[in-house]
Each structure stands twice: as structure tokens, then as C-alpha cells.
Enzyme design. Structure first.
Site, mmCIF file in Angstrom:
data_model
loop_
_atom_site.group_PDB
_atom_site.id
_atom_site.type_symbol
_atom_site.label_atom_id
_atom_site.label_comp_id
_atom_site.label_asym_id
_atom_site.label_seq_id
_atom_site.Cartn_x
_atom_site.Cartn_y
_atom_site.Cartn_z
ATOM 1 N N ASP A 133 0.814 -1.211 0.000
ATOM 2 C CA ASP A 133 0.000 0.000 0.000
ATOM 3 C C ASP A 133 0.849 1.263 0.000
ATOM 4 O OD1 ASP A 133 0.785 -0.663 2.662
ATOM 5 O OD2 ASP A 133 -0.796 0.612 3.496
ATOM 6 N N GLU A 194 0.374 -1.327 5.898
ATOM 7 C CA GLU A 194 1.489 -0.699 6.606
ATOM 8 C C GLU A 194 1.270 0.788 6.816
ATOM 9 O OE1 GLU A 194 5.442 1.221 7.207
ATOM 10 O OE2 GLU A 194 3.965 1.564 5.610
#
Length: 438
Positions: A133, A194
């Protein structure tokens, strides 16, 4: 004759607890590289165009944390690449995260990707970690890779951390060209959350950390300095409930959630203390729906950075005191405004570790032999999943990705030069870890 690691360590470990500096006199000779390592370096040099093309294909897929469809597509690309490298892959389901906010919607996360090569019995167990991400949503104008004439790469994730994922994949391919993967025990985790604190994947990272001997994370560097230690990270969400009312005809019947939240944000932001290495940032604040209505709900998303657990817990306690002390009131509605708080210290501070220092020293020596520019270390306020892994007991080097800067902004950049150099470095580091006894 190449210098031994102990001699290198004596030369480059400074007295400061937060800095490692490579002396100008300590430039390791080319002979420090084995024949196999030199072959991998030569192979990586032939892959520059392929690496840039691969990075473009990665960057051009939007993978903002909330873009589940985009991350699903990206995960499929990465899964296929890892399978070609002989990894057995599996998708790990990610659970939606309940979010304290005015709209009350949970945060839906894309699933994570886990890949494994078991290797020969007794092999050193190596854990590689990266995240799919980015902080850039599908609505952001910053969406594609741009390549400047001087080889500078610009785009979402070029440094944080799609560039690092390309480095990891290229290094693994280099190992395969020299049959170095055949007996290797390597686990790769590419998580999807994350950038929001690894709220779902933290438990998985901790479990994997406890089953491995060394951790390597492919986050990037800035100014060619490896990260040796990191601050801890936390997050706070606030939801303020007021009372809606007509802004003109019934102003006195309202309780402004926006006004209360504004007071709280001013008080909370004042907790930033640079001397104590603590920062507080309100990254998102929202409230109200109409210009001519007293807002009945407002929320905020706040970031915390701190040097150790005690400092983080102290920040939480001070924010709770602010939350429990209303700054506005309306005698007709004594129970309003009402403020709710959710908070978590999602990443522990990462402290210096002897095994990590030794590996950083070796990385600096390898970098010098390659003519690269890893020149020292830094104490970072940025967070990575390496902090979670090391806190769980796994010595972890967490900045093996590309060199760059401007992360989390439309100024994010790296370079073709760094993409190639760090792929060579990662291949050698991995080769040596494979050959190291557990």
C-alpha cells in the site's frame, strides 16, 4: 587481503548511540566480492531497463490503502513473480478495522501476500518484508511514474516502497541465476496495511518474526544513510458529538462539534516537544455537512511519534486528559459536547541491536566495494514493520530499499542509479545470509 568484519566494525561504529559512520579511509577492495557475487552484480547491470519497466508497471497501479481493488491487482502481479521464483504463495485474509468516526464505516483492507521457500533442513531462516500500500488514494493527482532526463524517478511509491519491492525481486532473481535459491529458507510477507499502522498484519508479523533468524525490510533510505534506530509510533482517533441546529434562526440551540474539536486539536498539537523527541500531528480533521448548520459531529485522525514506550504512554494519558475536559458548553444541553477517543501505540520504538549493527557494518563494506554510497546511519522518526519484527525478537535491518526522498508527498523521488545499486547490494546481502549458519 580483505579486512575482516571485526576490523571494519572497530573503524565505523562511532561512540554515538544513533550514528554509524563509514570512515573515508575504509573503502573495502573489490576482492571482498566472491566470484558468485561478482556474477550477480554483472547480471543486475544487464537488467536496468527491465527494472525501470517493472517499477513503472508497479507504480502505475494505484494502491492507496483504501483501494482494495488496486491492491488486489498488484498482489496478483507480485504473486506471479514470486511463484516464478519457486515460492509457494498464499493469500492471508485481512480483517476490516473498526474506525471511530462520524460516518462509522469500518476500514476495509486488501488481503496480504505470504510466500515461502522452505529450503534444506537447518538452513538460516530469512524473513523479507515489504508493503503493497501507499498513502496516495485513487483520487490523488499523483498516480504514475515519471522519469527525468537525469534518471530521477518520480511517482507514488518509487521510494516508499515499490522501488524497494523491485529491489527485492531483482535480488531474488540474481540469486536464482547463480542457483543460490535452491537450498534457501526464505519467507516473504507483503502486507496491505502498513501505511495505516499494520493494524491487521501486526500479529502475523510478530508470529513470522519468532520463526526466523534474521529480518530484512525493503524500505528506503534518505541521503544514503541506513536507519539504525526509530521512534515509536501511535495513532489517536477522536469523535466529537454536538447538536445540530440552524446557524441563523436557532444558533443558541446548537452545540458545535467543530468548535470543540478545534479547541482539542490546538491543545493536543501543543504536546509536540522536539527536545524530548515527541511530535503530534493532526493529519485529518472533518466536521459538519452544511455551511448554515451548527455541526453535530466532527472527527480527527492524529499521529504520535515518541522515543520510547513510556513517552508514548505519557502522550496518550495527556491526550485523554484533554479529551475529558470540554472547552465549549451549552447550559441547555449539559451532556454535550461529548468526545470519544480511540488510541493505539501500533509500532514500538526500534532500539540499536548488536546483530543489526554488525550487518549494517557489513552492508556498508559491501556498498563501498560496489562503489555505492551507503555512508552511515540515521535515527529516524519514520516507522516500518521492522520495528514490530525486532520488538518480537528478530534482529531486523529495515532500510534495504532504494535511496530517495519526499515520501508521502507529490515530491516523492528515487533514481535509476539507486534502483540498480541497491539491487546489487541486496543480492549480495541475501547470498551471504543464505550461506550463514543459523
Amino acid at each position: 587481503m580483505p579486512w575482516s568484519l571485526p576490523r571494519i566494525l572497530v573503524g565505523i561504529l562511532a561512540l554515538s548511540t544513533n550514528q554509524v559512520v563509514l570512515s573515508d579511509e575504509l573503502t573495502a577492495p573489490k576482492s571482498v566480492l566472491s566470484t558468485v557475487e561478482q556474477a550477480m552484480v554483472a547480471w543486475v547491470d544487464t537488467q536496468q531497463s527491465q527494472m525501470v519497466a517493472e517499477l513503472k508497471s508497479h507504480v502505475d497501479i494505484n494502491t492507496g490503502t483504501d483501494n482494495v481493488t488496486g491492491i488486489d491487482a498488484y498482489r496478483a502481479v507480485l504473486e506471479a513473480e514470486l511463484q516464478q521464483l519457486g515460492f509457494a504463495t498464499q493469500t492471508i485474509e485481512a480483517r476490516p478495522q473498526v474506525i471511530l468516526s462520524c460516518d462509522g464505516r469500518p476500514l476495509k483492507l486488501a488481503n496480504h501476500l505470504l510466500a515461502e521457500r522452505k529450503g534444506k533442513p537447518g538452513a538460516r531462516r530469512i524473513f523479507l518484508n515489504g508493503h503493497m500500500d501507499t498513502v496516495f488514494s485513487a483520487r490523488d493527482e499523483f498516480q504514475t511514474l515519471q522519469i527525468d532526463a537525469d534518471g530521477v524517478l518520480r511517482g507514488p511509491g518509487v521510494a516508499d516502497m515499490k522501488g524497494g519491492i523491485v529491489v527485492m525481486l531483482t535480488a531474488l532473481r540474481a540469486l536464482m541465476t547463480e542457483a543460490m535459491l535452491e537450498d534457501a529458507h526464505i519467507t516473504v510477507l507483503l502486507n496491505s496495511d502498513e501505511e495505516v499502522g499494520s493494524l491487521d498484519s501486526r500479529a502475523l508479523i510478530e508470529t513470522l518474526a519468532q520463526a526466523h533468524d534474521i529480518g530484512l525490510v525493503f524500505e528506503g533510505t534518505t541521503e544514503n544513510r541506513m536507519t539504525r534506530a526509530r521512534k515509536g509510533l501511535g495513532q489517536v482517533r477522536l469523535k466529537v458529538t454536538g447538536r445540530e441546529s440552524h446557524a441563523g434562526g436557532a444558533h443558541a440551540d446548537g452545540v458545535s462539534a467543530n468548535l470543540e474539536l478545534a479547541h482539542k486539536i490546538i491543545a493536543i498539537e501543543s504536546l509536540t516537544n522536539y527536545a524530548q523527541q515527541m511530535t503530534v500531528n493532526t493529519g485529518v480533521m472533518r466536521g459538519g455537512e452544511k455551511r448554515n448548520t451548527i455541526p453535530g459531529c466532527a472527527d480527527a485522525y492524529i499521529d504520535l511519534r515518541f522515543p520510547d514506550q513510556a513517552a508514548g504512554e505519557g502522550l496518550q494519558a495527556k491526550i485523554k486528559t484533554i479529551v475529558d475536559s470540554p472547552s465549549t458548553s451549552n447550559q441547555r444541553f449539559a451532556d454535550l459536547p461529548h468526545t470519544e477517543m480511540w488510541s493505539v501505540l501500533h509500532r514500538p520504538a526500534k532500539q540499536p541491536h548488536p546483530a543489526v549493527d554488525a550487518l549494517i557494518a557489513e552492508i556498508m563494506m559491501i556498498s563501498a566495494s560496489l562503489g555505492d554510497a551507503v555512508i552511515g546511519t540515521v535515527y529516524s522518526g519514520g516507522g516500518t514493520d521492522g520495528s514490530i519484527a525486532q520488538h518480537a525478537g528478530l534482529p531486523t535491518v529495515d532500510s534495504l530499499g532504494v535511496d530517495g526522498g519526499g515520501a508521502h508527498s507529490s515530491r516523492e523521488f528515487s533514481s535509476i542509479e539507486s534502483l540498480v545499486a541497491r539491487s546489487k547490494l541486496a543480492a549480495i546481502v541475501l547470498a551471504r545470509q543464505i550461506q550463514t549458519a543459523p
